[in-house]
Design an enzyme around this catalytic site. Sequence first.
Site, mmCIF file in Angstrom:
data_model
loop_
_atom_site.group_PDB
_atom_site.id
_atom_site.type_symbol
_atom_site.label_atom_id
_atom_site.label_comp_id
_atom_site.label_asym_id
_atom_site.label_seq_id
_atom_site.Cartn_x
_atom_site.Cartn_y
_atom_site.Cartn_z
ATOM 1 N N ASP A 1 1.603 -0.942 0.195
ATOM 2 C CA ASP A 1 -0.492 0.653 0.173
ATOM 3 C C ASP A 1 1.232 1.323 -0.276
ATOM 4 O O ASP A 1 0.264 2.582 0.578
ATOM 5 C CB ASP A 1 -1.045 -0.142 0.810
ATOM 6 C CG ASP A 1 -2.132 -0.760 1.190
ATOM 7 O OD1 ASP A 1 -2.086 -1.934 0.128
ATOM 8 O OD2 ASP A 1 -2.352 -0.919 1.796
ATOM 9 N N CYS B 1 -4.745 -5.709 -3.484
ATOM 10 C CA CYS B 1 -3.398 -6.710 -3.180
ATOM 11 C C CYS B 1 -3.178 -7.604 -4.244
ATOM 12 O O CYS B 1 -2.358 -7.770 -4.598
ATOM 13 C CB CYS B 1 -3.533 -7.086 -1.774
ATOM 14 S SG CYS B 1 -3.877 -5.199 -0.580
ATOM 15 N N HIS C 1 -0.524 -13.041 -1.822
ATOM 16 C CA HIS C 1 -1.859 -11.833 -1.168
ATOM 17 C C HIS C 1 -1.839 -12.797 0.218
ATOM 18 O O HIS C 1 -2.351 -14.226 0.231
ATOM 19 C CB HIS C 1 -3.226 -11.607 -1.885
ATOM 20 C CG HIS C 1 -4.442 -11.391 -1.021
ATOM 21 N ND1 HIS C 1 -4.609 -9.964 -0.709
ATOM 22 C CD2 HIS C 1 -5.682 -12.204 -0.405
ATOM 23 C CE1 HIS C 1 -5.351 -10.061 -0.327
ATOM 24 N NE2 HIS C 1 -5.699 -10.572 -0.325
ATOM 25 N N HIS D 1 0.693 -1.238 -5.307
ATOM 26 C CA HIS D 1 0.026 0.141 -5.390
ATOM 27 C C HIS D 1 -0.357 0.786 -4.518
ATOM 28 O O HIS D 1 0.385 0.380 -3.731
ATOM 29 C CB HIS D 1 -2.337 -1.134 -5.750
ATOM 30 C CG HIS D 1 -2.301 -1.463 -4.271
ATOM 31 N ND1 HIS D 1 -2.449 -0.744 -2.566
ATOM 32 C CD2 HIS D 1 -2.611 -2.429 -3.832
ATOM 33 C CE1 HIS D 1 -2.843 -1.658 -2.105
ATOM 34 N NE2 HIS D 1 -3.297 -2.898 -2.515
#
Length: 693
Positions: free
Chosen positions: A63, A102, A158, A352
């Site tokens: 993140d 994610c 993930h 991301h």
Amino acid sequence: MFSPSSALLLSLVLLGASVPADAAVKARIRVTAPAVEPAKPQPRTKPISAEGKPNVLLIIADDLRDYVGWMGGHPQSLTPNMDRLAKMGMRFTNAHCNYALCNPSRTSLLTGMLPSSSGVFGNEQDWRRSVQIAGKPTLPEHFKSQGYTTAAAGKIFHANHGGPEGRFAGWHGGRRGFEQDTAWDQRFPQPGVQIPDLPVHTGQNFNGLNIWHWDWGGISIEEEKTDDGQVVGFAADFLSEKQNQPFFLALGLYRPHSPWYVPQKYFDALPLDSTKLPEVKADDLDDVPAIAKTHLKEGYHKLIVEKSLWKDAVRAYLANIAFCDAMLGRILAAVEKGPNAKNTIIVFTSDHGWYLGEKQMWHKGKLWEETTRIPLSIYAPGLSQPDSATAQPVALIDLYPTLCDLTGLPLPEHLDGSSLKPLLQDPKNKRDHPAITCMNGGKNAGYAARDERWRYIRYADGSEELYDHQADPHEWTNLAAQPEHAALKTTLAGFFPKEFKSAVRPVAEIMGAPSPAGSNDLVLNIGDTLTATEAPKLQGRGVFIDAVFEFDPLVDQDSTLLAQGDEQSGYVLHLVAAQPTLTVFANGKDTVITGAALEKGRINIRAQIETGGVITLAVPGHSEVLGVAPFEQGFPQEPKAGLAAGQSFGLLKNAKYPNSTPFDGQVHRLNLTVLPPHPPAAKPVAPEEVRKP
């Protein structure tokens, strides 16, 4: 090559003492029991010497947006180690994820496939079940098959923090997540687990918002005991050793993923009153299409503003980035001190970005710059030029072919990306295609194309956005309606995928024609889904389920095997605290029967919902439970939702079943028979009809 700089010295002041390598860090265990995998294990090539190929160190933060010093995203970012590493090699100032969530982002990076190629576009979608990925080696699998020692610590595929209990599975993946066991020779904290247990679990409600997945606050925990501190401890131990073979080491730093719990000193370093908010425009959403504003229903921005928590949230995010940077500093120090500094490629990136109120958006998702743009730096000894940079558009799918190219490994045929080696060799080189980011999937897929100057977004309904980053870096003015940009839009749209492939099998492979008696037989695999139109009809009918699977309570004690329908009309065969459970919905009410808890091993479950009003749940040789269905002539109405095998939650609500997770283990048989319609009641016979000859 890793000589300390003033930035490093600043980070060391924050870091304090070095991380001790305790017994848990040193106890690296080889994987012995793989779960279901998308590709058959590839045979290793003949081992190669450590001097024959460069090592690879892949570091993925979670993140992390452009709030990094060298990216200029926020003036108060404290990232001396990210900045130092970026200057050691090449900075990619225009790098983007291929999906701003994610699971699909990491799946894209680690398979080298766009979401439109893999069919993976959801956080709860187990990428290992995708029929498009099956048989194709992931990045670590490929390196392992080519003679590399593969090791990992932290979140690579993930995974999640595991909720208030720090669970192994559940809570949107759990600490195991969608791990690929066979990819690694060594795994920390242990085989089958990606994220070490957090010393302070989420759900403390430090910020008063009472949102379990989004909390922040300082904690009184020693850094080496945090989840990321434990990962760094493993990394330091691994990097201090000379390996007999070249290694591929993947490290996942969980911060700045929520919960934003880091030692208090990182909060104290940035006083709240002086925290700067991101630049926003009050009417920024006035010129975007309706499909782009669905996040307003969540009301997060309104809540943050009303509670005067905007600065508090930005400060917490910055504090967590500073902590992430400190952890990176320890990793770099371990490389410098160890025997591998001269022959190790170092990649640092994120999955991301993150919104902090821009366009009234928080968290991740959407197709705007704040969430697609990511930090990416590559240091390749002997190849990359120190303190070099490129503004060419690149994406995470490019890392798989790049690392193969840099190490001289063959390229698998399935890769969608292209190598970044030409840019590393000469920053003046150009690329002839934009970076592509996807959102949603199938017929609902939308895309963004980002080149050196422009961002073009086209949604599934045909609506558009176009931004000129040369004049409008904040993406405040949508130019899509201006006719002079028609040719530009056509050019950029030409790079969008022509189709979005399905991750699941076609209906014809799952369900045959109805039997003469009117029943439907389905032979299912975990991951199969059918829409309401494709699934067999339920109204007036019952079902019989026969499942045989390998059960591991650590992984699947709260998993879903099969679900069909919705809360008005449907059923779920699932496990709750290792107990087989059948939940039947009719007229908005649920009826639940539960069997005795299962033990590890092969399990056969048979469940039946009869049209006559009886429910049966049996584990042969173990237990059998009978119940009364909430109907007597089959399901009373046709559901609006379809069928899914092994999907997390399904029609179960996460408020009631927060630990629900997709079934992870091996399934030998999952057969469903939708029984013939209940026969209509016999028409009463009149007395005079009886007397007729």
